[in-house]
Design a protein around this motif. Structure first.
Motif, PDB file in Angstrom:
ATOM      1  N   GLY A  86      34.193  43.018  45.357  1.00 44.21           N
ATOM      2  CA  GLY A  86      33.770  43.397  44.013  1.00 44.21           C
ATOM      3  C   GLY A  86      34.848  43.300  42.952  1.00 44.21           C
ATOM      4  N   TYR A  87      34.410  42.969  41.721  1.00 47.51           N
ATOM      5  CA  TYR A  87      35.260  42.973  40.530  1.00 47.51           C
ATOM      6  C   TYR A  87      34.809  44.158  39.680  1.00 47.51           C
ATOM      7  CZ  TYR A  87      35.720  37.904  41.551  1.00 47.51           C
ATOM      8  OH  TYR A  87      35.928  36.680  42.137  1.00 47.51           O
ATOM      9  N   TYR A  88      35.773  44.892  39.117  1.00 55.56           N
ATOM     10  CA  TYR A  88      35.465  46.080  38.324  1.00 55.56           C
ATOM     11  C   TYR A  88      36.252  46.061  37.022  1.00 55.56           C
ATOM     12  CZ  TYR A  88      33.456  47.749  42.662  1.00 55.56           C
ATOM     13  OH  TYR A  88      32.684  47.872  43.783  1.00 55.56           O
ATOM     14  N   GLU A  89      35.674  46.715  36.015  1.00 56.21           N
ATOM     15  CA  GLU A  89      36.414  46.864  34.767  1.00 56.21           C
ATOM     16  C   GLU A  89      37.423  47.997  34.946  1.00 56.21           C
ATOM     17  OE1 GLU A  89      33.962  47.970  31.450  1.00 56.21           O
ATOM     18  OE2 GLU A  89      33.013  49.593  32.545  1.00 56.21           O
ATOM     19  N   ILE A  90      38.496  47.935  34.190  1.00 57.11           N
ATOM     20  CA  ILE A  90      39.505  48.987  34.172  1.00 57.11           C
ATOM     21  C   ILE A  90      39.275  49.780  32.890  1.00 57.11           C
ATOM     22  CG2 ILE A  90      41.966  49.532  34.163  1.00 57.11           C
ATOM     23  CD1 ILE A  90      42.412  46.727  35.440  1.00 57.11           C
ATOM     24  N   ILE A  91      39.100  51.070  33.007  1.00 60.37           N
ATOM     25  CA  ILE A  91      38.816  51.909  31.841  1.00 60.37           C
ATOM     26  C   ILE A  91      39.972  51.807  30.840  1.00 60.37           C
ATOM     27  CG2 ILE A  91      38.444  54.290  31.051  1.00 60.37           C
ATOM     28  CD1 ILE A  91      37.103  54.809  33.807  1.00 60.37           C
ATOM     29  N   GLY A  92      39.609  51.507  29.587  1.00 60.84           N
ATOM     30  CA  GLY A  92      40.596  51.406  28.515  1.00 60.84           C
ATOM     31  C   GLY A  92      41.278  50.046  28.416  1.00 60.84           C
ATOM     32  N   GLU A 144      40.568  45.841  28.108  1.00 62.87           N
ATOM     33  CA  GLU A 144      39.561  44.812  27.869  1.00 62.87           C
ATOM     34  C   GLU A 144      39.473  43.875  29.075  1.00 62.87           C
ATOM     35  OE1 GLU A 144      39.968  42.658  24.213  1.00 62.87           O
ATOM     36  OE2 GLU A 144      40.772  44.413  23.187  1.00 62.87           O
ATOM     37  N   ILE A 145      38.263  43.420  29.359  1.00 64.30           N
ATOM     38  CA  ILE A 145      38.058  42.502  30.482  1.00 64.30           C
ATOM     39  C   ILE A 145      38.838  41.205  30.272  1.00 64.30           C
ATOM     40  CG2 ILE A 145      36.323  41.113  31.692  1.00 64.30           C
ATOM     41  CD1 ILE A 145      34.369  43.402  31.294  1.00 64.30           C
ATOM     42  N   ASN A 146      39.083  40.835  29.022  1.00 66.61           N
ATOM     43  CA  ASN A 146      39.861  39.626  28.739  1.00 66.61           C
ATOM     44  C   ASN A 146      41.355  39.820  29.001  1.00 66.61           C
ATOM     45  OD1 ASN A 146      37.628  38.116  28.055  1.00 66.61           O
ATOM     46  ND2 ASN A 146      37.792  38.585  25.884  1.00 66.61           N
ATOM     47  N   LYS A 147      41.768  41.040  29.338  1.00 65.92           N
ATOM     48  CA  LYS A 147      43.176  41.332  29.643  1.00 65.92           C
ATOM     49  C   LYS A 147      43.409  41.481  31.145  1.00 65.92           C
ATOM     50  CE  LYS A 147      44.471  41.867  25.311  1.00 65.92           C
ATOM     51  NZ  LYS A 147      45.295  40.930  24.626  1.00 65.92           N
ATOM     52  N   ALA A 148      42.518  42.249  31.812  1.00 69.74           N
ATOM     53  CA  ALA A 148      42.692  42.501  33.245  1.00 69.74           C
ATOM     54  C   ALA A 148      41.411  43.074  33.833  1.00 69.74           C
ATOM     55  CB  ALA A 148      43.847  43.465  33.486  1.00 69.74           C
ATOM     56  N   ILE A 149      41.264  42.911  35.147  1.00 67.78           N
ATOM     57  CA  ILE A 149      40.160  43.522  35.891  1.00 67.78           C
ATOM     58  C   ILE A 149      40.734  44.123  37.168  1.00 67.78           C
ATOM     59  CG2 ILE A 149      38.404  41.953  34.968  1.00 67.78           C
ATOM     60  CD1 ILE A 149      38.492  40.456  37.686  1.00 67.78           C
ATOM     61  N   ALA A 150      39.907  44.873  37.872  1.00 64.99           N
ATOM     62  CA  ALA A 150      40.300  45.435  39.165  1.00 64.99           C
ATOM     63  C   ALA A 150      39.485  44.768  40.258  1.00 64.99           C
ATOM     64  CB  ALA A 150      40.067  46.939  39.174  1.00 64.99           C
ATOM     65  N   ILE A 151      40.109  44.619  41.408  1.00 69.06           N
ATOM     66  CA  ILE A 151      39.444  44.042  42.571  1.00 69.06           C
ATOM     67  C   ILE A 151      39.511  45.079  43.678  1.00 69.06           C
ATOM     68  CG2 ILE A 151      39.483  42.175  44.253  1.00 69.06           C
ATOM     69  CD1 ILE A 151      41.165  40.668  42.004  1.00 69.06           C
ATOM     70  N   LYS A 152      38.369  45.357  44.292  1.00 66.33           N
ATOM     71  CA  LYS A 152      38.341  46.335  45.390  1.00 66.33           C
ATOM     72  C   LYS A 152      38.508  45.576  46.702  1.00 66.33           C
ATOM     73  CE  LYS A 152      35.699  50.230  47.188  1.00 66.33           C
ATOM     74  NZ  LYS A 152      34.442  51.001  47.031  1.00 66.33           N
ATOM     75  N   ASP A 153      39.632  45.814  47.386  1.00 65.47           N
ATOM     76  CA  ASP A 153      39.889  45.079  48.621  1.00 65.47           C
ATOM     77  C   ASP A 153      39.153  45.695  49.808  1.00 65.47           C
ATOM     78  OD1 ASP A 153      41.403  47.256  49.463  1.00 65.47           O
ATOM     79  OD2 ASP A 153      43.323  46.220  49.350  1.00 65.47           O
ATOM     80  N   ASP A 154      39.308  45.100  50.975  1.00 71.54           N
ATOM     81  CA  ASP A 154      38.579  45.551  52.165  1.00 71.54           C
ATOM     82  C   ASP A 154      39.026  46.918  52.669  1.00 71.54           C
ATOM     83  OD1 ASP A 154      41.062  44.661  52.982  1.00 71.54           O
ATOM     84  OD2 ASP A 154      40.323  43.532  54.702  1.00 71.54           O
ATOM     85  N   LYS A 155      40.139  47.438  52.170  1.00 70.92           N
ATOM     86  CA  LYS A 155      40.608  48.773  52.541  1.00 70.92           C
ATOM     87  C   LYS A 155      40.150  49.836  51.541  1.00 70.92           C
ATOM     88  CE  LYS A 155      44.666  46.780  54.677  1.00 70.92           C
ATOM     89  NZ  LYS A 155      46.086  46.492  54.517  1.00 70.92           N
TER      90      LYS A 155
END
Length: 144
Positions: free
Chosen positions: A80-86, A88-99
């Motif tokens: 999954g790809y997730y937004e980071i609160i605060g 912008e998606i055009n700056k960075a996103i979060a990725i949830k790894d298998d752990k």
């Protein structure tokens, strides 16, 4: 008849030569989301910083090439790809790894590349030619 057999084997061998796999030597581990490349960092994020899900990996590839959709050269299909609160998606996103950890991925630019290249289509063209030649030879009832 020898000419037909020679042509058949020449096409078979040439198609095998063009369908080999090449390992990738990408400069970075990355994910692509909605046509944008995000370079994976080593920075872990607190789950409190994570917003809503914005996408997921639809194709994994460790082979050099251009692909369509949300793909990655690091994470498997379904990651999954997730937004980071605060942020912008055009700056960075979060990725949830298998752990279950969230990893920051920073924007690296628009994904540039053709959706398909001739090397992706070549095996299908060769296969179609082989089927056509095989059908032609069977119609002529050439004895092997």
């Amino acid at each position: 008849m020898r000419l037909a057999i020679s042509l058949f084997f020449a096409l078979l061998i040439s198609s095998a030569l063009f369908t080999g796999n090449v390992s990738a030597d990408w400069a970075h581990m990355f994910v692509v989301n909605d046509g944008k490349i995000y370079v994976i960092s080593e920075e872990h994020l607190d789950p409190k910083e994570i917003g809503s899900k914005i996408g997921r990996v639809t194709r994994y590839s460790d082979q050099e090439g251009t692909y369509s959709g949300n793909f990655s050269n690091r994470y498997p299909v379904g990651t999954g790809y997730y937004e980071i609160i605060g942020v912008e998606i055009n700056k960075a996103i979060a990725i949830k790894d298998d752990k279950g950890l969230y990893i920051k991925a920073t924007y690296g630019g628009e994904y540039a590349g053709n959706r398909y290249s001739w090397i992706d289509i070549l095996p299908y063209v060769c296969a179609a030619l082989l089927v056509f030649i095989g059908g032609y030879l069977m119609k002529k009832k050439i004895n092997w």
